[in-house]
Design a protein around this motif. Structure first.
Motif, short mmCIF file in Angstrom:
data_model
loop_
_atom_site.label_atom_id
_atom_site.label_comp_id
_atom_site.label_asym_id
_atom_site.label_seq_id
_atom_site.Cartn_x
_atom_site.Cartn_y
_atom_site.Cartn_z
N TYR A 6 3.06 9.30 -10.50
CA TYR A 6 2.21 9.39 -11.69
C TYR A 6 1.46 10.72 -11.71
N GLY A 7 0.97 11.15 -10.55
CA GLY A 7 0.24 12.41 -10.49
C GLY A 7 1.10 13.61 -10.88
N LEU A 8 2.39 13.54 -10.53
CA LEU A 8 3.30 14.66 -10.85
C LEU A 8 3.75 14.65 -12.29
N THR A 9 3.98 13.43 -12.83
CA THR A 9 4.60 13.35 -14.15
C THR A 9 3.63 12.98 -15.27
N GLY A 10 2.49 12.36 -14.93
CA GLY A 10 1.52 11.97 -15.94
C GLY A 10 1.92 10.76 -16.75
N THR A 11 2.89 10.01 -16.27
CA THR A 11 3.33 8.80 -16.98
C THR A 11 3.77 7.74 -15.98
N THR A 12 3.72 6.48 -16.43
CA THR A 12 4.22 5.38 -15.58
C THR A 12 5.51 4.78 -16.13
N ASN A 13 5.96 5.26 -17.29
CA ASN A 13 7.21 4.76 -17.86
C ASN A 13 8.39 5.34 -17.10
N LEU A 14 9.33 4.49 -16.65
CA LEU A 14 10.41 4.96 -15.80
C LEU A 14 11.30 5.98 -16.51
N TYR A 15 11.55 5.78 -17.79
CA TYR A 15 12.40 6.71 -18.53
C TYR A 15 11.70 8.05 -18.75
N SER A 16 10.39 7.99 -19.02
CA SER A 16 9.63 9.23 -19.21
C SER A 16 9.50 9.98 -17.88
N ALA A 52 0.83 -1.21 0.00
CA ALA A 52 0.00 0.00 0.00
C ALA A 52 0.86 1.26 0.00
N ILE A 53 1.92 1.24 0.82
CA ILE A 53 2.80 2.42 0.88
C ILE A 53 3.52 2.62 -0.46
N THR A 54 4.00 1.51 -1.04
CA THR A 54 4.68 1.61 -2.34
C THR A 54 3.74 2.15 -3.40
N LEU A 55 2.51 1.62 -3.42
CA LEU A 55 1.54 2.05 -4.42
C LEU A 55 1.17 3.52 -4.23
N PHE A 56 1.13 3.94 -2.98
CA PHE A 56 0.84 5.35 -2.68
C PHE A 56 1.94 6.25 -3.25
N GLY A 57 3.19 5.83 -3.05
CA GLY A 57 4.31 6.59 -3.61
C GLY A 57 4.26 6.63 -5.13
N MET A 58 3.91 5.48 -5.74
CA MET A 58 3.81 5.43 -7.21
C MET A 58 2.71 6.37 -7.71
N SER A 59 1.62 6.45 -6.96
CA SER A 59 0.51 7.31 -7.39
C SER A 59 0.94 8.78 -7.39
N TYR A 60 1.77 9.16 -6.42
CA TYR A 60 2.29 10.53 -6.39
C TYR A 60 3.17 10.80 -7.61
#
Length: 498
Positions: free
Chosen positions: A186-196, A176-184
């Motif tokens: 994505y919210g900041l960058t608008g992408t889930t690709n690590l390079y992007s 849950a904590i990891t997913l929460f960090g990932m959501s932040y």
């Protein structure tokens, strides 16, 4: 997605993963249609054959150029391949342990034991090749859920039930904590690709919301610290290690932990280290003192609490926590040797730890005890096993002429070269402390009287012990064999190629 588009992908780069997936699927079907009272041990041989074929495919891929499929969510590069080989090699040895494991009543009819190990392996391999937060998360959960089931697979054993419950609860919180960090992120960058993500972090609007980026970094690091059992997020490890079947304890301490470090290296180097202006002005570098603190406290907590353990598997749980601290050290120094130092240390840890668990499985099943006194007089009962266990203890302690020494020495020198003298001092001090509990096992084997009957390990256990002994000695005396293989076979700059 059209069939033509699917056929256009180069699926050959996923040959090792497809091999493991096919073998795991076939094993589950064979297990389903086998008579209830038929031994499932042949399934272990089938699983080992699948892992060997996957190793052959992975070895043939050494030197291949970087590639990606499935819209850059799966990426083939030298980084992924180097760690996949570690996963496969470790799992092959652990399947040998699993084949000879004598569990509770009717254990020999539990076929899921073998194909769940393969699905966990598949999750780890997917994590190594993921270039997207979503596929990373899917790989992480495939590994985690398989591990939860394996930890509690001895249904009538209270310790196993406790292990599975604590592992599920703590693992769920970490997820849950990891997913929460990932959501932040994505919210900041608008992408889930690590390079992007790395590119998007240089956007001025993102930089203006630096505190949100800091929250994302902390959330991700805390969540992943649970996975590698770094202090103070290590509380689950001793109970889970003690309650799990011994081959699964070995799997969690080697494959699962290695996958956690792969995830940390990949997410933070690609997402954070390439953002905000490059290598020297990143949030990751600014937070180095805090990561150094976690590395230091992990080494101290693991080694100090291990001194009081009487159960050998709990002692190895705290030893594993301490070694997580050692592997975090190159992540703090962030020198150019971070990949080589981490890979070699994990290779050495794989050999000495799985070898030690082979001996633990042999003794604990024989004497029906996991207390450290079960090793009393082992030198008289089985001199060869005692000598091999001594080598694993000496290597874990980091003494010369063993792979463990070379691994620790490489990390220590990289720490000194980057000016982290306090961390280097903590590393040396905790290593000396670890001599007490590692050498206590030697004292039990050579200077304490125990049962005098002669004992002999099974062929599978003996094979694991011999392979690990040869590897621990060979890479301790001639480390350049492994280091040159890594240097010539794996170009780590491929990881940063877009």
């Amino acid at each position: 997605m059209t069939t033509q588009k699917l056929l256009s992908f180069d699926w050959g780069m996923m040959a090792p993963e497809f091999t493991i997936l096919i073998v795991a699927t076939l094993l589950s079907l064979i297990d389903l249609f086998m008579p209830n009272k038929a031994s499932r041990k042949p399934l272990a041989l089938f699983a080992i054959a699948g892992v060997v074929i996957a190793i052959v495919f992975a070895t043939l891929q050494i030197g291949d150029p970087t590639g990606s499929i499935l819209f850059d969510t799966y990426r083939f590069d030298a980084f992924a391949l180097a760690f996949k080989l570690l996963f496969l090699f470790a799992t092959g040895l652990i399947l040998l342990l699993a084949m000879d494991y004598k569990g509770e009543k009717n254990w020999q009819y539990r076929g899921e034991f073998f194909y769940l190990i393969l699905t966990a392996l598949l999750g780890a391999m997917m994590m190594a090749s993921s270039a997207d937060l979503i596929t990373l998360f899917v790989g992480l959960e495939l590994l985690s859920i398989s591990s939860y089931i394996l930890a509690g697979i001895r249904k009538t054993n209270l310790h196993s039930n406790e292990a599975a419950f604590k592992y599920v609860v703590n693992g769920g919180i970490a997820t849950a904590i990891t997913l929460f960090g990932m959501s932040y992120v994505y919210g900041l960058t608008g992408t889930t690709n690590l390079y992007s993500i790395g590119e998007a972090l240089t956007d001025p609007i993102v930089e203006q919301n630096g505190f949100l980026l800091l929250i994302a970094f902390v959330m991700l690091f805390v969540g992943l610290s649970f996975k590698i059992a770094a202090a103070p997020f290590h509380m689950w490890a001793p109970d889970v290690y003690q309650g799990s079947p011994t081959p699964i304890t070995a799997f969690l301490s080697v494959v699962s932990k290695t996958a956690g470090f792969v995830l940390i290296l990949k997410v933070f180097i690609l997402s954070f280290l390439s953002g905000q202006g490059g290598w020297h002005t990143t949030i990751l570098l600014e937070l180095q003192p805090y990561i150094a603190f976690i590395a230091g406290i992990t080494m101290i907590v693991g080694n100090v609490i291990a001194l009081r353990q009487r159960n050998i598997k709990r002692m190895f749980a705290y030893s594993s926590i301490a070694h997580a601290g050692y592997v975090l050290v190159p992540f703090v120094s962030l020198s150019l040797l971070v990949f080589k130092a981490t890979w070699f240390y994990l290779l050495a840890y794989l050999l000495m730890n799985i070898g030690a668990f082979a001996v633990i499985q042999f003794i604990s099943e024989r004497d029906k005890s996991e207390d450290i006194t079960a090793f009393s007089g082992l030198y008289k009962r089985s001199p060869l096993v005692a000598v091999m266990m001594s080598l694993f203890m000496i290597s874990l302690a980091g003494l010369p002429f063993t792979a463990g020494f070379i691994g620790k020495f490489g990390i220590f020198m990289s720490t000194l070269s980057t000016g982290h003298y306090v961390l280097a001092s903590v590393m040396v001090t905790t290593t000396v402390i670890s001599y007490v509990y590692y050498f206590n096992v030697l004292v039990q084997m050579y200077f304490r009287n125990g049962v005098v009957d002669r004992i002999r390990p099974s062929v599978g256990l003996l094979l694991v012990m011999v392979i690990c002994t040869v590897g621990t000695l060979a890479f301790g005396i001639y480390p350049s064999a492994a280091l040159e293989f890594f240097h010539n076979g794996f170009d780590m700059t491929q990881l940063l190629e877009k």
